[in-house]
Design a protein around this motif. Sequence first.
Motif, PDB file in Angstrom:
ATOM      1  N   ASP A 219      -5.599 -39.231  -2.388  1.00 13.45           N
ATOM      2  CA  ASP A 219      -4.214 -39.872  -2.715  1.00 13.45           C
ATOM      3  C   ASP A 219      -3.922 -39.661  -4.179  1.00 13.45           C
ATOM      4  O   ASP A 219      -2.855 -39.784  -4.525  1.00 13.45           O
ATOM      5  CB  ASP A 219      -4.155 -41.104  -2.140  1.00 13.45           C
ATOM      6  N   ALA A 220      -4.772 -40.452  -5.042  1.00 15.26           N
ATOM      7  CA  ALA A 220      -4.477 -40.516  -6.272  1.00 15.26           C
ATOM      8  C   ALA A 220      -4.258 -39.086  -7.024  1.00 15.26           C
ATOM      9  O   ALA A 220      -3.565 -38.829  -7.824  1.00 15.26           O
ATOM     10  CB  ALA A 220      -5.567 -41.163  -7.118  1.00 15.26           C
ATOM     11  N   GLY A 221      -5.020 -37.996  -6.645  1.00 14.65           N
ATOM     12  CA  GLY A 221      -4.947 -36.876  -7.251  1.00 14.65           C
ATOM     13  C   GLY A 221      -3.580 -36.204  -6.617  1.00 14.65           C
ATOM     14  O   GLY A 221      -2.881 -35.483  -7.470  1.00 14.65           O
ATOM     15  N   ARG A 222      -2.992 -36.275  -5.572  1.00 13.42           N
ATOM     16  CA  ARG A 222      -1.892 -35.926  -4.977  1.00 13.42           C
ATOM     17  C   ARG A 222      -0.759 -36.656  -5.663  1.00 13.42           C
ATOM     18  O   ARG A 222       0.189 -35.800  -6.134  1.00 13.42           O
ATOM     19  CB  ARG A 222      -1.437 -36.151  -3.480  1.00 13.42           C
ATOM     20  N   LEU A 223      -0.972 -37.749  -5.957  1.00 10.74           N
ATOM     21  CA  LEU A 223       0.131 -38.386  -6.976  1.00 10.74           C
ATOM     22  C   LEU A 223       0.215 -37.872  -8.245  1.00 10.74           C
ATOM     23  O   LEU A 223       1.273 -37.757  -8.807  1.00 10.74           O
ATOM     24  CB  LEU A 223      -0.022 -39.979  -7.002  1.00 10.74           C
ATOM     25  N   ALA A 224      -0.855 -37.447  -8.918  1.00 10.16           N
ATOM     26  CA  ALA A 224      -0.956 -37.062 -10.213  1.00 10.16           C
ATOM     27  C   ALA A 224      -0.382 -35.649 -10.301  1.00 10.16           C
ATOM     28  O   ALA A 224       0.436 -35.368 -10.990  1.00 10.16           O
ATOM     29  CB  ALA A 224      -2.481 -36.889 -10.667  1.00 10.16           C
ATOM     30  N   ILE A 225      -0.607 -34.847  -9.138  1.00  9.29           N
ATOM     31  CA  ILE A 225      -0.161 -33.507  -9.166  1.00  9.29           C
ATOM     32  C   ILE A 225       1.516 -33.709  -8.962  1.00  9.29           C
ATOM     33  O   ILE A 225       2.345 -32.830  -9.572  1.00  9.29           O
ATOM     34  CB  ILE A 225      -0.608 -32.768  -7.898  1.00  9.29           C
TER      35      ILE A 225
END
Length: 182
Positions: A95-101
């Motif tokens: 989730d955090a990675g998708r939000l960063a992307i």
Amino acid sequence: MAAGKTEAAGVAEIAHGGLERFARIFHLISVFGLFAIALLVCADVVSRGLFNKPVPGTAEMVANTLVALVFLQLPFAVLSNGMIRATVIYDAANDAGRLAIETCTCVLGIFICASIAYGGWRPMLEAIEIGAYEGEGAFRVPVWPVRIVLVAMSGLAAIAYFAMLISAWRKGAPKDSSAAVE
């Protein structure tokens, strides 16, 4: 405090819905424009084949109109998550990675679209002021409508990216790379 947050979220939803309606209208205009251009090109080909005489101004109309039609579709492409992305990385991220992307995508989109709008502003004003045309002889195509579309749709796309950024931070990035942020 909770009522203020709810009210702000309601205003954001209304603004996002209005932006999406505008984007859909411009997208439909571009679809009908592409159909008209296709008919014009077909008429030009038939006219050349049957009468050995092209439809005057076809090349100028197609060259100028296609740019405007592509930019008319830009805000809708942004809002429907139709821009190219590496789904392998996005789908594998947490989730955090998708939000960063999603954040990087939106910030970069805002920068690029706002830069196009800013960079096209002065040439647009000059084209309007001097009544710039393309083509020679019997058929001349005005350039200023294309410049207006380019600037306006780039600005609208930057706003669309900003709306997607706010939505991603409020609701989280979509779990699936094909899902649009609402």
